[in-house]
Design a protein around this motif. Structure first.
Motif, PDB file in Angstrom:
ATOM      1  N   ALA A 170       0.832  -1.197   0.000  1.00 30.44           N
ATOM      2  CA  ALA A 170       0.000   0.000   0.000  1.00 30.44           C
ATOM      3  C   ALA A 170       0.870   1.252   0.000  1.00 30.44           C
ATOM      4  O   ALA A 170       1.928   1.290   0.634  1.00 30.44           O
ATOM      5  CB  ALA A 170      -0.918  -0.009   1.218  1.00 30.44           C
ATOM      6  N   LYS A 191      -4.012  -1.038  -7.795  1.00 25.62           N
ATOM      7  CA  LYS A 191      -4.839  -0.052  -7.099  1.00 25.62           C
ATOM      8  C   LYS A 191      -5.661  -0.719  -6.000  1.00 25.62           C
ATOM      9  O   LYS A 191      -5.804  -0.175  -4.897  1.00 25.62           O
ATOM     10  CB  LYS A 191      -5.754   0.647  -8.108  1.00 25.62           C
ATOM     11  N   TYR A 193      -4.779  -3.189  -4.335  1.00 26.45           N
ATOM     12  CA  TYR A 193      -3.829  -3.497  -3.272  1.00 26.45           C
ATOM     13  C   TYR A 193      -3.398  -2.251  -2.493  1.00 26.45           C
ATOM     14  O   TYR A 193      -2.630  -2.345  -1.548  1.00 26.45           O
ATOM     15  CB  TYR A 193      -2.583  -4.161  -3.848  1.00 26.45           C
ATOM     16  N   GLY A 194      -3.876  -1.091  -2.915  1.00 27.41           N
ATOM     17  CA  GLY A 194      -3.582   0.138  -2.189  1.00 27.41           C
ATOM     18  C   GLY A 194      -2.462   0.974  -2.757  1.00 27.41           C
ATOM     19  O   GLY A 194      -2.067   1.988  -2.154  1.00 27.41           O
ATOM     20  N   ASP A 196      -0.494   3.616  -5.314  1.00 30.25           N
ATOM     21  CA  ASP A 196      -0.779   4.843  -6.055  1.00 30.25           C
ATOM     22  C   ASP A 196      -0.344   4.585  -7.498  1.00 30.25           C
ATOM     23  O   ASP A 196       0.845   4.474  -7.770  1.00 30.25           O
ATOM     24  CB  ASP A 196       0.001   6.001  -5.437  1.00 30.25           C
TER      25      ASP A 196
END
Length: 349
Positions: A170, A191, A193-194, A196
């Motif tokens: 993340a 995304k 999975y967190g 950016d």
């Protein structure tokens, strides 16, 4: 259910529908009435003549889903007649690779790209109206999920496998080069999975589609992708780059986009002819850079993929370009191989 129809590539740009016998169901197998199968890059690559290392006649397709209509006596209770399912890769469960979870490297199962079946065909027979599969490679899917979306089990599993190797966490800043089907799948999963996520792309259709799916896309016609990535990462560069296209220019860009120290490059896509990777070992050494290869998926990846699809954490509905009947398989390949197309789903009903 003694006869079945299936699509076959007999030579470059020639797809036909053949008829054959439905195999008998063994004690550890299930018979699946296959509803849809999506045409993947491997399939249309051979149709275009770009994968002539693959033999003919190729009864391909491996992004299918359907319904169990018969099961062998030893099949686990979890699988029942009427279940909606999709299929993972075959594996024996007993060889040294399988014992440590690397089922994609199983040494005991036939290779469908090298070994012919009893009828003289190569391939997974994903474009068949019926097929028999070993039950250990069959995974239940949410019955509310459309069949052509359930067919993303395998490509999404390959993405999951790659991200496991990349060790995505993340808040990491990840760039995906390419907004084709596999690029978007990588971006959506990272995304989820967190991470950016930033996507780079040059085709207007793909840019529009990726943005419609909520992705941050750099239009490389308007911005230098390397400079823009640096701007969006406060001048540092990305923690990881996923190469979802196989070409030398993308490889060069990735080396410039990744952060100076401890950056990671995932070589997700193959390219034909093979692209070059212009990096010397000293660069990798001093920058502590990781160059990571990935191919295929293990049974763990398939189970994670099923969860992502079944629970709606990765929504692939916008990645289906169109649906084409099996009888029009030649037209299906023509559309699938058109530049900018997403998945074409072949209807096997």
């Amino acid at each position: 259910m003694t006869k079945r129809k299936f699509a076959v590539l007999t030579r470059v740009k020639n797809a036909e529908v053949h008829e054959g016998q439905v195999p008998k169901v063994g004690d550890n197998q299930v018979l699946i009435k296959q509803e849809t199968c999506n045409i993947c890059t491997t399939d249309f690559g051979q149709w275009l003549g770009l994968r002539e290392h693959q033999p003919y006649p190729m009864a391909g397709g491996h992004e299918g889903s359907g319904v169990i209509v018969e099961k062998g006596k030893n099949v686990r209770n979890e699988l029942s007649i009427g279940d909606h399912v999709a299929v993972a890769y075959d594996y024996c469960g007993e060889c040294s690779a399988c014992q440590v979870g690397r089922t994609s490297e199983c040494t005991e199962v036939l290779n469908p790209f090298k070994d012919q079946n009893k009828e003289g065909y190569y391939g997974h027979l994903g474009f068949a109206t019926y097929d028999v599969k070993d039950a250990n490679a069959v995974i239940k899917m949410n019955p509310k999920l459309p069949f052509n979306e359930a067919g993303f089990l395998e490509p999404l599993a390959t993405v999951v496998g790659g991200l496991r190797r990349l060790r995505i966490t993340a808040m990491e800043r990840v760039v995906v080069i390419g907004a084709g089907t596999m690029g978007v799948l990588n971006a959506l999963t990272a995304k989820a999975y967190g991470a950016d996520v930033i996507v780079t792309e040059m085709m207007d259709k793909k840019i529009e589609a990726a943005r419609a799916m909520g992705l941050n896309v750099i239009d490389v016609k308007e911005h230098d992708p390397v400079e823009r990535v640096k701007e969006l990462t406060d001048g540092e560069g990305a923690d990881a780059i996923i190469l979802a296209v196989g070409n030398t220019k993308a490889n060069d860009q990735a080396l410039e986009m990744v952060k100076n120290l401890n950056g990671k490059l995932l070589l997700f896509a193959a390219g034909y002819p093979a692209p070059k990777l212009n990096v010397d070992s000293n660069l990798v050494h001093y920058r502590k850079m990781e160059l990571i290869g990935t191919y295929g998926a293990d049974i763990l990846d398939f189970n994670i993929s099923a969860s992502l699809l079944n629970e709606g954490r990765v929504n692939v509905s916008k990645l289906v370009e169109t649906n084409i009947l099996l009888e029009d398989i030649q037209k299906a390949y023509e559309i699938a191989s058109t530049q900018g197309s997403y998945r074409v789903s072949v209807l096997l009903r």
